[in-house]
Write a protein that holds these residues in place. Structure first.
Motif, PDB file in Angstrom:
ATOM      1  N   THR A   1     -36.673 -26.822  14.804  1.00 27.21           N
ATOM      2  CA  THR A   1     -35.858 -27.313  13.696  1.00 27.21           C
ATOM      3  C   THR A   1     -36.250 -28.742  13.347  1.00 27.21           C
ATOM      4  OG1 THR A   1     -34.050 -25.905  14.448  1.00 27.21           O
ATOM      5  CG2 THR A   1     -33.501 -27.662  12.900  1.00 27.21           C
ATOM      6  N   GLY A   2     -36.564 -29.527  14.354  1.00 25.09           N
ATOM      7  CA  GLY A   2     -37.094 -30.874  14.181  1.00 25.09           C
ATOM      8  C   GLY A   2     -38.330 -31.020  15.051  1.00 25.09           C
ATOM      9  N   ILE A   3     -38.675 -32.258  15.395  1.00 25.81           N
ATOM     10  CA  ILE A   3     -39.729 -32.524  16.371  1.00 25.81           C
ATOM     11  C   ILE A   3     -39.099 -33.324  17.496  1.00 25.81           C
ATOM     12  CG2 ILE A   3     -41.940 -33.619  16.864  1.00 25.81           C
ATOM     13  CD1 ILE A   3     -42.693 -33.286  13.945  1.00 25.81           C
ATOM     14  N   GLY A   4     -39.063 -32.744  18.668  1.00 32.62           N
ATOM     15  CA  GLY A   4     -38.526 -33.443  19.832  1.00 32.62           C
ATOM     16  C   GLY A   4     -39.654 -34.030  20.663  1.00 32.62           C
TER      17      GLY A   4
ATOM     18  N   HIS B   1     -39.663 -33.995   8.931  1.00 32.02           N
ATOM     19  CA  HIS B   1     -39.489 -33.387   7.614  1.00 32.02           C
ATOM     20  C   HIS B   1     -40.818 -32.917   7.028  1.00 32.02           C
ATOM     21  CE1 HIS B   1     -35.588 -35.942   7.130  1.00 32.02           C
ATOM     22  NE2 HIS B   1     -35.416 -34.869   7.885  1.00 32.02           N
ATOM     23  N   ARG B   2     -41.922 -33.329   7.669  1.00 28.47           N
ATOM     24  CA  ARG B   2     -43.252 -32.920   7.224  1.00 28.47           C
ATOM     25  C   ARG B   2     -43.895 -31.914   8.173  1.00 28.47           C
ATOM     26  NH1 ARG B   2     -45.679 -33.428   2.799  1.00 28.47           N
ATOM     27  NH2 ARG B   2     -47.654 -34.073   3.698  1.00 28.47           N
ATOM     28  N   ALA B   3     -43.688 -32.084   9.474  1.00 28.96           N
ATOM     29  CA  ALA B   3     -44.501 -31.332  10.437  1.00 28.96           C
ATOM     30  C   ALA B   3     -43.707 -30.470  11.411  1.00 28.96           C
ATOM     31  CB  ALA B   3     -45.379 -32.310  11.234  1.00 28.96           C
ATOM     32  N   SER B   4     -42.399 -30.350  11.230  1.00 27.10           N
ATOM     33  CA  SER B   4     -41.631 -29.454  12.104  1.00 27.10           C
ATOM     34  C   SER B   4     -41.876 -27.998  11.714  1.00 27.10           C
ATOM     35  CB  SER B   4     -40.138 -29.765  12.005  1.00 27.10           C
ATOM     36  OG  SER B   4     -39.666 -29.433  10.710  1.00 27.10           O
TER      37      SER B   4
ATOM     38  N   ARG C   1     -42.425 -26.137   7.912  1.00 27.49           N
ATOM     39  CA  ARG C   1     -43.418 -25.096   7.613  1.00 27.49           C
ATOM     40  C   ARG C   1     -42.770 -23.903   6.920  1.00 27.49           C
ATOM     41  NH1 ARG C   1     -44.743 -20.365   9.624  1.00 27.49           N
ATOM     42  NH2 ARG C   1     -43.230 -20.550  11.324  1.00 27.49           N
ATOM     43  N   GLU C   2     -41.609 -23.488   7.451  1.00 24.72           N
ATOM     44  CA  GLU C   2     -40.920 -22.331   6.874  1.00 24.72           C
ATOM     45  C   GLU C   2     -40.336 -22.653   5.500  1.00 24.72           C
ATOM     46  OE1 GLU C   2     -38.068 -21.400   9.868  1.00 24.72           O
ATOM     47  OE2 GLU C   2     -39.494 -20.259  11.099  1.00 24.72           O
ATOM     48  N   GLN C   3     -39.709 -23.814   5.375  1.00 27.22           N
ATOM     49  CA  GLN C   3     -39.066 -24.163   4.108  1.00 27.22           C
ATOM     50  C   GLN C   3     -40.069 -24.324   2.969  1.00 27.22           C
ATOM     51  OE1 GLN C   3     -36.743 -27.659   5.137  1.00 27.22           O
ATOM     52  NE2 GLN C   3     -34.878 -26.446   5.423  1.00 27.22           N
ATOM     53  N   GLU C   4     -41.245 -24.849   3.300  1.00 25.13           N
ATOM     54  CA  GLU C   4     -42.257 -25.053   2.270  1.00 25.13           C
ATOM     55  C   GLU C   4     -43.243 -23.889   2.184  1.00 25.13           C
ATOM     56  OE1 GLU C   4     -43.969 -29.006   2.032  1.00 25.13           O
ATOM     57  OE2 GLU C   4     -42.423 -29.738   3.431  1.00 25.13           O
ATOM     58  N   ASP C   5     -43.001 -22.854   2.996  1.00 27.28           N
ATOM     59  CA  ASP C   5     -43.838 -21.656   3.006  1.00 27.28           C
ATOM     60  C   ASP C   5     -45.310 -22.016   3.202  1.00 27.28           C
ATOM     61  OD1 ASP C   5     -44.242 -18.915   2.968  1.00 27.28           O
ATOM     62  OD2 ASP C   5     -44.532 -18.831   0.787  1.00 27.28           O
ATOM     63  N   LEU C   6     -45.566 -22.868   4.192  1.00 24.29           N
ATOM     64  CA  LEU C   6     -46.928 -23.309   4.480  1.00 24.29           C
ATOM     65  C   LEU C   6     -47.657 -22.283   5.339  1.00 24.29           C
ATOM     66  CD1 LEU C   6     -46.241 -27.040   5.468  1.00 24.29           C
ATOM     67  CD2 LEU C   6     -47.016 -26.186   3.243  1.00 24.29           C
ATOM     68  N   GLY C   7     -48.925 -22.093   5.058  1.00 27.08           N
ATOM     69  CA  GLY C   7     -49.757 -21.299   5.956  1.00 27.08           C
ATOM     70  C   GLY C   7     -49.983 -22.070   7.243  1.00 27.08           C
ATOM     71  N   TRP C   8     -50.389 -21.348   8.287  1.00 26.55           N
ATOM     72  CA  TRP C   8     -50.556 -22.012   9.585  1.00 26.55           C
ATOM     73  C   TRP C   8     -51.614 -23.116   9.535  1.00 26.55           C
ATOM     74  CZ3 TRP C   8     -47.175 -21.762  13.326  1.00 26.55           C
ATOM     75  CH2 TRP C   8     -46.337 -20.650  13.414  1.00 26.55           C
ATOM     76  N   GLU C   9     -52.709 -22.883   8.788  1.00 29.30           N
ATOM     77  CA  GLU C   9     -53.772 -23.879   8.754  1.00 29.30           C
ATOM     78  C   GLU C   9     -53.317 -25.146   8.046  1.00 29.30           C
ATOM     79  OE1 GLU C   9     -58.517 -24.278   7.573  1.00 29.30           O
ATOM     80  OE2 GLU C   9     -57.482 -22.347   7.380  1.00 29.30           O
ATOM     81  N   LYS C  10     -52.603 -24.999   6.941  1.00 32.03           N
ATOM     82  CA  LYS C  10     -52.121 -26.177   6.220  1.00 32.03           C
ATOM     83  C   LYS C  10     -51.097 -26.936   7.055  1.00 32.03           C
ATOM     84  CE  LYS C  10     -50.596 -27.843   1.745  1.00 32.03           C
ATOM     85  NZ  LYS C  10     -50.384 -27.524   0.324  1.00 32.03           N
TER      86      LYS C  10
END
Length: 259
Positions: free
Chosen positions: A132-135, A162-165, A169-178
């Motif tokens: 959910t965040g980065i711990g 907010h960029r790399a959690s 990734r899910e909220q911005e529908d990013l591919g794994w590589e991006k």
């Protein structure tokens, strides 16, 4: 001594009794959704719901997604703001009727990994959980430096999580590589600041390392968390065992736990 570990996350509250000598769950873990809103009373009841599924435990360790000092929750980035300055250890102890120790969720995951993950723990080692965040959890020669919040470093003008959690990734529908490119930028920034000997990566993405790990290039060696998503539960129980019956007193000496 039977010890229950409970891990409060942004999406779920999960727990199980733990063999603290071996770092293994003694029963299948139970998970309930994190209440929305995740206010103090609702989350305390969710933890009680998980604990009610087990019996015979003497004490409890609970992780929290924020800074915890002497059993009091000081930050609440991914849960309801009612948790700010909440006497969490006392509230859980009163509700469960057992001694409860509370610590940061990433610290708990790191404690478990340092104790049971089989990693080289000499020098500065950093555990990072992407969910959910980065711990973050920082260890020097196996000793925990508690309550670091490196998930909130600035990355591309924003809070890093907010960029790399995984949630970003899910909220911005990013591919794994991006998404891996963002993780790489984040890890290189951390490298520049701390020069760690090792990154241990945990959280939900640890189960899918083959999808993103090949796309990340940094100088520091990266290993996947051995305990995967059970690390928080195990670390919470280890901490409860070492707190010697003083709710909220976190006395972590992870290096004393043999592999």
């Amino acid at each position: 001594m039977a010890i229950l570990g409970i891990d409060i996350g942004g999406s779920g509250v999960k727990g199980a009794p733990v063999d603290t000598a071996r770092g293994e769950l003694l029963a299948e873990r139970v998970r309930v959704p994190t209440p929305q809103p995740s206010d103090v009373s609702s989350v305390v009841e969710a933890v009680a719901e998980v604990a009610a599924q087990f019996d015979g435990f003497d004490r409890v360790g609970v992780t929290f997604p924020g800074v915890v000092v002497d059993g009091v929750t000081r930050t609440a980035a991914n849960v309801d703001k009612s948790w700010l300055e909440a006497p969490a250890a006392r509230l859980f102890t009163e509700r469960l009727g057992k001694p409860v120790s509370v610590l940061n969720d990433a610290d708990a995951a790191g404690v478990a990994e340092i104790a049971f993950g089989g990693h080289d723990t000499k020098g500065l080692v950093m555990m990072l959980t992407f969910g959910t965040g980065i711990g973050s959890a920082l260890f020097l020669d196996g000793e925990l430096i508690p309550n670091t919040e490196f998930g909130h470093l600035e990355l591309d003008g924003k809070d890093a999580e907010h960029r790399a959690s995984d949630r970003a990734r899910e909220q911005e529908d990013l591919g794994w590589e991006k998404w891996a490119g963002r993780v790489q930028d984040y890890l290189r920034h951390v490298e520049m600041l701390l020069s760690p000997r090792l990154f241990i990566v945990g959280g939900g993405v640890s189960k899918k390392a083959e999808k993103w790990r090949p796309h990340v290039e940094v100088r520091t060696p990266i290993v996947t968390a051995t305990l995967l998503n059970n690390a928080g539960i195990v670390g919470a129980a280890v901490t409860a065992e070492q707190a010697h019956g003083h709710p909220g007193a976190i006395q972590v000496d992870a290096s004393s736990q043999g592999n």
